[in-house]
Structure formats: structure tokens, C-alpha cells
Design a protein around this motif. Structure first.
Motif, short mmCIF file in Angstrom:
data_model
loop_
_atom_site.label_atom_id
_atom_site.label_comp_id
_atom_site.label_asym_id
_atom_site.label_seq_id
_atom_site.Cartn_x
_atom_site.Cartn_y
_atom_site.Cartn_z
N PHE A 4 11.53 -2.70 -1.22
CA PHE A 4 10.49 -2.04 -2.36
C PHE A 4 9.66 -1.47 -1.83
CE2 PHE A 4 12.44 -6.40 -3.74
CZ PHE A 4 13.09 -5.98 -5.03
N PRO A 5 9.18 -0.25 -2.50
CA PRO A 5 8.19 0.61 -1.97
C PRO A 5 6.80 -0.13 -1.80
CG PRO A 5 8.58 1.07 -4.13
CD PRO A 5 9.65 0.19 -3.82
N ASP A 6 6.70 -1.24 -2.36
CA ASP A 6 5.42 -1.90 -1.95
C ASP A 6 5.03 -2.13 -0.47
OD1 ASP A 6 6.85 -2.60 -4.43
OD2 ASP A 6 5.37 -3.94 -4.88
N ASP A 7 5.95 -2.35 0.28
CA ASP A 7 5.63 -2.70 1.61
C ASP A 7 6.11 -1.20 2.37
OD1 ASP A 7 5.61 -5.29 0.95
OD2 ASP A 7 7.59 -5.46 0.77
N ASP A 8 6.38 0.02 1.79
CA ASP A 8 6.59 1.04 2.67
C ASP A 8 5.44 1.96 2.85
OD1 ASP A 8 7.74 3.39 3.80
OD2 ASP A 8 9.56 3.74 2.08
N ASN A 17 4.99 -0.03 -12.19
CA ASN A 17 6.30 -0.65 -11.77
C ASN A 17 6.75 -0.62 -10.33
OD1 ASN A 17 7.51 0.16 -14.46
ND2 ASN A 17 7.44 2.56 -14.00
N LEU A 18 5.63 -1.02 -9.60
CA LEU A 18 5.70 -1.63 -8.25
C LEU A 18 5.82 -2.91 -8.69
CD1 LEU A 18 3.02 0.32 -6.11
CD2 LEU A 18 5.33 0.36 -5.79
N LEU A 19 6.66 -3.83 -7.64
CA LEU A 19 6.85 -4.97 -7.99
C LEU A 19 5.74 -5.94 -7.95
CD1 LEU A 19 9.33 -7.46 -8.06
CD2 LEU A 19 9.15 -7.60 -5.83
N ARG A 20 4.77 -5.61 -6.83
CA ARG A 20 3.57 -6.59 -6.85
C ARG A 20 2.68 -6.49 -7.87
NH1 ARG A 20 2.19 -2.78 -2.41
NH2 ARG A 20 0.86 -1.12 -3.29
N GLY A 52 12.85 -1.81 -14.88
CA GLY A 52 12.13 -0.50 -14.30
C GLY A 52 11.29 -0.77 -13.11
N ILE A 53 11.75 -1.68 -12.48
CA ILE A 53 10.82 -1.75 -11.13
C ILE A 53 11.35 -1.10 -10.10
CG2 ILE A 53 10.21 -3.70 -9.41
CD1 ILE A 53 10.24 -5.80 -11.58
N TYR A 54 10.51 -0.43 -9.19
CA TYR A 54 11.41 0.42 -8.26
C TYR A 54 11.84 -0.42 -6.96
CZ TYR A 54 7.97 3.83 -10.07
OH TYR A 54 7.13 4.72 -10.71
N ALA A 55 13.05 -0.04 -6.72
CA ALA A 55 13.83 -0.62 -5.67
C ALA A 55 14.35 0.49 -4.67
CB ALA A 55 14.83 -1.69 -6.13
N ASN A 56 13.71 0.66 -3.56
CA ASN A 56 14.28 2.06 -2.81
C ASN A 56 15.28 1.70 -1.64
OD1 ASN A 56 12.37 0.42 -1.13
ND2 ASN A 56 11.33 2.31 -0.38
N SER A 59 -1.90 -11.24 1.38
CA SER A 59 -0.52 -10.74 1.72
C SER A 59 -0.74 -10.92 3.27
CB SER A 59 -0.52 -9.17 1.40
OG SER A 59 -2.03 -8.50 2.36
N GLN A 60 -1.53 -11.07 4.23
CA GLN A 60 -1.41 -11.20 5.60
C GLN A 60 -0.50 -12.62 5.80
OE1 GLN A 60 -4.20 -10.45 4.01
NE2 GLN A 60 -5.30 -8.95 5.21
N ILE A 61 -1.04 -13.51 5.08
CA ILE A 61 -0.47 -14.80 5.17
C ILE A 61 0.91 -14.86 4.74
CG2 ILE A 61 -0.47 -17.30 4.59
CD1 ILE A 61 -3.47 -16.90 3.93
#
Length: 363
Positions: free
Chosen positions: A66-70, A81-84, A29-33, A326-328
Motif C-alpha cells: 500500500f502507498p501508505d508505507d511508500d 483512500n489511503l488504507l491508514r 476504493g483503497i489504493y494498493a500499489n 507506527s514505530q511500535i
């Protein structure tokens, strides 16, 4: 046709790897766009209801987005349901699923090989020893002019008739003659060539020229005695392949200076696969399984931009009790990606320049 078949096999293996990540996410159920094969500009694209499927210009791999980085995503940052936002175990399954998919696929290919091609029953030996691959740009074999697909008929006074001991005879000849010139008579297509190779001296005092050797001839196959034999033999061959691949990477790490020249680009892999297919099209199954296992082992290495590198960050998060900033993570992953892409392009240029057709063009 053998080149196209080999390229098709590599594309399939990349797709299997990325499909492992994608399905592991979607089934939880994790989003993958995004689902992309290749990197760079989009060549073909299809927008599904939840995911964009794309074929990109540079077929050096692929990725699942993944939309986490969008930044344009309209999904709430705290959506479970975001991966992170998933537990470490869920994320580890998604990250490792590509490796698992390649290993499962390799085993399935071996089972298919025994079911479709058959089980090797006997070998019809012919005169000479086949060279499936020349290893290393500066190896003694490469310097002497040996090429993949050559058949060695004679080494000095040692003539290789159609017997089962040919390969060991040439190995003994080379290993006992370090830094001593050996005259080879070689069959290359319709030509007969005389080449002189001088084996390199190894650390253990033996000679080596940098080639793979195989008996020259053809295999006779038989039908399997039921599913049990197919699965059992596939498991044995899978285990042997996995051991050899892991052993090869161990040697690369512990003896990098001597083994680095054996690292191959997709160009070299395609050349190797085409030579295998030309010798026996049924060997494409073996080639697909072997490369799939290699792809799995490479991706599990703890290096930035690879699946293993992401698993390292998850392990650190588990120890710290909170994620690495996240920056690292982004900095390490982007740097690793650029280094891997640079290495990939360097290897492609190097291996392309070594192709016989390219060398003949510039002569």
C-alpha cells in the motif's frame, strides 16, 4: 509431474490469499500499489496503471503493498483512500480478506472435487496398510526407516489382507506394545523390506510410532445426484477439515514440545502432496482444500507479521481510540517477519535434508 502439480497448487493458494487482500482493498476504493507472490528480488514484473505485479525469488508467501508505507508516493498523506485513513471496519475487511478467500476457495475446491472426480461410492481394499506420511524427525517410525508411501504388509504375526479392518488392527497392535519391538514387513516400490519399530510410550501409557495410516486400495466414484448433494457433502467435509485443523493447532499450542516436530515446511508439504497425487491424482483436490484451510488458520493466529497480528493492533486501536504508534507497529511486524522467515528457512533445510533422494545422495 506430481511434484510440479503440487507446487502449482501451493502457488495458487498463495495467490488466492493475496488476491483476497487486494480485491477487498480495490473494491472499497483503497489504493494498493503492489501485488507480489514471494519475497526477495523480483524475477518477473508487470507495471499496471495503478499496481505493480511481481513474482519474487523466494516463494514463501506473498504480500499486497500500500502507498501508505511508500516514501516515494505522491499521494497526499490525508487522502481518504489511503488504507491508514479508512475506518477500522474497512481496514479489518482488507486484513481478514485473505483468510476468508482461502476458506471460500477450500469449499469451492471440495464442491469441484465432487463435481469433477465424483462422489466416493466404494473402496476396493488391497493387501497392506498405506503410510501417507511419517510425522516427526525423531519419531519411532522415522528412526525405524519407514517412509511416506510404504505399505505395511505384516506386523509380527499379524498379516494385513485386503480387508476394511486393517488400519484398526495395526493401531491396536502399536498402541498395546509401547517400548516393545515390532517387526514389520514393508512394500516400498518393487522392494520388500523388514524393519523393526519400537513404539514410543505416550503420557496415557499407550504406544505410538508417529505415522498416518490409510487403507491400501482404490476408490470407486459415482456421479452426484444433483447440485444439492455436491454442496451438502462439500459443506460436511469442509466442516470436518476445519475442525481437524483447528484441533491440530490447539494440540500444538498446548503440547508444543511433543508436537513441534510435526510443523512442516513447503518442502514437506510438496512431498506430502506428491505422494497423495501419485496414489490418486483426484486427491489433489482434497490436498488443495486441506492446505488452504491450514493457510487460513495460520494467518489468523495473533502473531506478528500475520493477518491475526494486524487485527490485534486494530483491536487495541478500537479500545484506545487512537492507533498504536507506527514505530511500535513497524518494529513488532519487522521482528515477527524476520523470525517467521528464519523459522521457514530452518524448516526448509531440515525437511530437504530428510528427503529420501537427498539422504541417498550423501550415503
Amino acid at each position: 509431474m506430481s511434484v510440479l502439480a503440487t507446487i502449482g497448487v501451493l502457488a495458487l493458494l498463495i495467490t488466492v490469499h493475496e488476491l483476497g487482500h487486494f480485491l477487498a482493498a480495490r473494491l472499497q476504493g483503497i489504493y494498493a500499489n503492489r501485488f507480489s507472490i514471494g519475497f526477495g528480488p523480483v524475477v518477473l514484473k508487470y507495471q499496471g496503471t495503478k499496481t505493480e505485479y511481481a513474482l519474487r525469488a523466494f516463494p514463501l508467501g506473498g504480500f499486497v503493498g500500500f502507498p501508505d508505507d511508500d516514501p516515494d508516493s505522491d499521494i497526499a498523506p490525508d487522502d481518504p483512500n489511503l488504507l491508514r485513513n479508512r475506518p477500522i471496519a474497512d481496514r479489518a475487511i482488507v486484513i481478514s480478506a485473505g483468510v476468508i478467500a482461502n476458506l471460500v476457495f477450500a469449499y469451492a475446491v471440495l464442491v469441484s472435487q465432487f463435481g469433477i472426480v465424483g462422489i466416493p461410492d466404494s473402496f476396493n481394499y488391497q493387501a497392506g496398510i498405506l503410510i501417507p506420511q511419517v510425522v516427526g524427525d525423531n519419531s519411532a517410525a522415522a528412526v525405524a526407516g519407514l517412509q511416506a508411501g510404504d505399505i505395511v504388509l505384516r506386523a509380527d504375526d499379524l498379516v494385513f489382507a485386503g480387508t476394511q479392518n486393517n488400519v484398526q488392527g495395526l493401531v491396536d497392535k502399536i498402541s498395546t506394545a509401547p517400548q516393545q519391538a515390532i517387526e514389520l514387513e514393508v512394500q516400498r516400490g518393487q522392494e520388500r523390506l523388514k524393519l523393526v519399530v519400537t513404539p514410543d510410550l505416550t503420557a496415557d501409557g499407550q504406544g505410538r510410532i508417529g505415522v498416518q495410516l490409510a487403507p491400501n486400495g482404490s476408490v470407486t466414484y459415482r456421479r452426484p445426484h444433483g447440485l444439492g448433494e455436491m454442496f451438502s457433502l462439500a459443506a460436511t467435509q469442509f466442516q470436518d477439515m476445519l475442525f481437524r485443523v483447528v484441533k491440530g493447532f490447539q494440540m500444538l499450542i498446548t503440547n508444543f514440545k511433543e508436537m513441534a516436530s510435526q510443523v512442516a515446511s513447503p518442502v514437506k508439504i510438496v512431498e506430502w502432496g506428491a505422494n497423495i497425487a501419485d496414489a490418486d491424482s483426484g486427491n489433489l483436490f482434497f490436498f488443495a482444500a486441506f492446505v488452504s484451510i491450514n493457510l487460513a488458520v495460520v494467518n489468523i493466529l495473533p502473531l506478528p507479521a500475520l493477518d491475526g497480528g494486524q487485527l490485534v493492533f486494530l483491536f487495541i486501536e478500537m479500545l484506545r481510540g487512537r492507533p498504536v504508534p507506527s514505530q511500535i507497529q513497524e518494529g513488532v511486524m519487522q521482528t515477527g517477519f524476520l523470525l517467521l522467515m528464519g523459522l521457514g528457512l530452518f524448516l526448509i533445510v531440515r525437511d530437504t535434508a530428510q528427503l529420501p533422494v537427498v539422504q541417498q545422495f550423501f550415503q
